[in-house]
Design a protein around this motif. Sequence first.
Motif, mmCIF file in Angstrom:
data_model
loop_
_atom_site.group_PDB
_atom_site.id
_atom_site.type_symbol
_atom_site.label_atom_id
_atom_site.label_comp_id
_atom_site.label_asym_id
_atom_site.label_seq_id
_atom_site.Cartn_x
_atom_site.Cartn_y
_atom_site.Cartn_z
ATOM 1 N N ILE A 117 0.869 -1.176 0.000
ATOM 2 C CA ILE A 117 0.000 0.000 0.000
ATOM 3 C C ILE A 117 0.907 1.227 0.000
ATOM 4 O O ILE A 117 1.810 1.330 0.827
ATOM 5 N N ALA A 118 0.662 2.117 -0.945
ATOM 6 C CA ALA A 118 1.443 3.352 -1.059
ATOM 7 C C ALA A 118 0.485 4.541 -1.080
ATOM 8 O O ALA A 118 -0.651 4.418 -1.541
ATOM 9 N N ARG A 119 0.955 5.669 -0.597
ATOM 10 C CA ARG A 119 0.135 6.882 -0.639
ATOM 11 C C ARG A 119 -0.026 7.316 -2.090
ATOM 12 O O ARG A 119 0.944 7.408 -2.837
ATOM 13 N N ALA A 120 -1.270 7.562 -2.494
ATOM 14 C CA ALA A 120 -1.543 8.072 -3.837
ATOM 15 C C ALA A 120 -0.929 9.454 -3.971
ATOM 16 O O ALA A 120 -0.943 10.249 -3.034
ATOM 17 N N ARG A 121 -0.391 9.707 -5.124
ATOM 18 C CA ARG A 121 0.186 11.034 -5.385
ATOM 19 C C ARG A 121 -0.930 12.013 -5.698
ATOM 20 O O ARG A 121 -2.003 11.608 -6.124
ATOM 21 N N GLY A 122 -0.686 13.281 -5.502
ATOM 22 C CA GLY A 122 -1.692 14.318 -5.674
ATOM 23 C C GLY A 122 -2.603 14.122 -6.871
ATOM 24 O O GLY A 122 -2.146 14.047 -7.997
ATOM 25 N N GLY A 123 -3.876 14.007 -6.625
ATOM 26 C CA GLY A 123 -4.868 13.884 -7.686
ATOM 27 C C GLY A 123 -5.028 12.486 -8.256
ATOM 28 O O GLY A 123 -5.919 12.242 -9.069
ATOM 29 N N GLU A 124 -4.177 11.538 -7.866
ATOM 30 C CA GLU A 124 -4.265 10.170 -8.387
ATOM 31 C C GLU A 124 -5.477 9.473 -7.788
ATOM 32 O O GLU A 124 -5.699 9.500 -6.577
ATOM 33 N N ALA A 125 -6.270 8.850 -8.635
ATOM 34 C CA ALA A 125 -7.434 8.102 -8.159
ATOM 35 C C ALA A 125 -6.964 6.840 -7.432
ATOM 36 O O ALA A 125 -5.989 6.216 -7.840
ATOM 37 N N PRO A 126 -7.648 6.464 -6.355
ATOM 38 C CA PRO A 126 -7.292 5.226 -5.657
ATOM 39 C C PRO A 126 -7.440 4.040 -6.612
ATOM 40 O O PRO A 126 -8.450 3.924 -7.311
ATOM 41 N N ARG A 127 -6.413 3.195 -6.642
ATOM 42 C CA ARG A 127 -6.478 2.027 -7.530
ATOM 43 C C ARG A 127 -5.368 1.054 -7.203
ATOM 44 O O ARG A 127 -4.363 1.410 -6.602
ATOM 45 N N TRP A 128 -5.591 -0.170 -7.633
ATOM 46 C CA TRP A 128 -4.589 -1.217 -7.515
ATOM 47 C C TRP A 128 -3.692 -1.183 -8.739
ATOM 48 O O TRP A 128 -4.166 -1.089 -9.863
ATOM 49 N N HIS A 129 -2.387 -1.269 -8.520
ATOM 50 C CA HIS A 129 -1.391 -1.355 -9.596
ATOM 51 C C HIS A 129 -0.827 -2.769 -9.584
ATOM 52 O O HIS A 129 -0.439 -3.265 -8.530
ATOM 53 N N VAL A 130 -0.782 -3.381 -10.741
ATOM 54 C CA VAL A 130 -0.220 -4.725 -10.866
ATOM 55 C C VAL A 130 1.171 -4.607 -11.472
ATOM 56 O O VAL A 130 1.353 -3.917 -12.480
ATOM 57 N N GLN A 131 2.148 -5.235 -10.854
ATOM 58 C CA GLN A 131 3.507 -5.262 -11.383
ATOM 59 C C GLN A 131 3.783 -6.660 -11.918
ATOM 60 O O GLN A 131 3.451 -7.655 -11.268
ATOM 61 N N LEU A 132 4.385 -6.710 -13.110
ATOM 62 C CA LEU A 132 4.723 -7.968 -13.745
ATOM 63 C C LEU A 132 6.233 -8.150 -13.733
ATOM 64 O O LEU A 132 6.983 -7.177 -13.797
ATOM 65 N N THR A 133 6.684 -9.367 -13.649
ATOM 66 C CA THR A 133 8.106 -9.675 -13.660
ATOM 67 C C THR A 133 8.599 -9.757 -15.100
ATOM 68 O O THR A 133 7.929 -10.335 -15.949
ATOM 69 N N VAL A 134 9.757 -9.170 -15.367
ATOM 70 C CA VAL A 134 10.393 -9.254 -16.694
ATOM 71 C C VAL A 134 11.855 -9.641 -16.499
ATOM 72 O O VAL A 134 12.433 -9.421 -15.442
ATOM 73 N N ALA A 135 12.455 -10.198 -17.543
ATOM 74 C CA ALA A 135 13.868 -10.570 -17.482
ATOM 75 C C ALA A 135 14.764 -9.354 -17.676
ATOM 76 O O ALA A 135 15.842 -9.272 -17.095
ATOM 77 N N ASP A 136 14.310 -8.393 -18.492
ATOM 78 C CA ASP A 136 15.114 -7.216 -18.800
ATOM 79 C C ASP A 136 14.176 -6.017 -18.896
ATOM 80 O O ASP A 136 13.439 -5.870 -19.876
ATOM 81 N N ARG A 137 14.218 -5.151 -17.894
ATOM 82 C CA ARG A 137 13.301 -4.009 -17.822
ATOM 83 C C ARG A 137 13.418 -3.096 -19.034
ATOM 84 O O ARG A 137 12.409 -2.699 -19.620
ATOM 85 N N ASP A 138 14.631 -2.732 -19.426
ATOM 86 C CA ASP A 138 14.809 -1.806 -20.539
ATOM 87 C C ASP A 138 14.331 -2.404 -21.862
ATOM 88 O O ASP A 138 13.662 -1.747 -22.651
ATOM 89 N N ARG A 139 14.659 -3.660 -22.096
ATOM 90 C CA ARG A 139 14.213 -4.318 -23.325
ATOM 91 C C ARG A 139 12.681 -4.450 -23.334
ATOM 92 O O ARG A 139 12.051 -4.240 -24.354
ATOM 93 N N SER A 140 12.108 -4.768 -22.198
ATOM 94 C CA SER A 140 10.644 -4.885 -22.119
ATOM 95 C C SER A 140 9.971 -3.544 -22.371
ATOM 96 O O SER A 140 8.946 -3.474 -23.056
ATOM 97 N N ALA A 141 10.531 -2.459 -21.831
ATOM 98 C CA ALA A 141 9.960 -1.124 -22.056
ATOM 99 C C ALA A 141 10.027 -0.766 -23.540
ATOM 100 O O ALA A 141 9.059 -0.231 -24.102
ATOM 101 N N ALA A 142 11.146 -1.066 -24.195
ATOM 102 C CA ALA A 142 11.271 -0.796 -25.634
ATOM 103 C C ALA A 142 10.267 -1.626 -26.430
ATOM 104 O O ALA A 142 9.648 -1.133 -27.380
#
Length: 164
Positions: A117-142
């Motif tokens: 649980i993290a504090r929502a940043r200013g104006g951010e609607a309350p919501r669940w964020h899902v994080q997925l595992t990747v082998a290489d963050r930079d390659r996955s972002a590209a």
Amino acid sequence: MTEPPWDAGPGGRAAAGEDPHGAAFRLWQARRRLGVQVANVPGAWNVSILHSPDPAASLAFYGQAFGWSSLPGDPAPGWAMVTLPGYGAHLASTVDPGIFERQKLAPEGFADVVAGIARARGGEAPRWHVQLTVADRDRSAAHVQQLGGTVVSTTRRRRPSRPS
């Protein structure tokens, strides 16, 4: 609940709801389909983090609803590692027999962490964020961009340091 429970075929039963701040979530009662069996490997779920305007109130709600608590010594106000007591033992006896050995340097109770649980940043609607595992963050972002998606950030967010 925003929707009444419904049958999802022979796999199980489901329901949808919102917490008091409006963050949507779903409930699953397994029959034939157990749910998450693979986690923390590339392409699979890693962790879900609730962004809430009031993390303490959210923890109290989910604690009453599901028996969740907070890992002692959480890093800072507005951030919590949420635990379900006994979850690590369940993982060790079912799908992750090496969990306690792998996490021997982690804080006590870390194997029981089920969410954050993290504090929502200013104006951010309350919501669940899902994080997925990747082998290489930079390659996955590209790759996300090549597929027409949007990379929101490549800056690593630093977690607050633990108080001394």
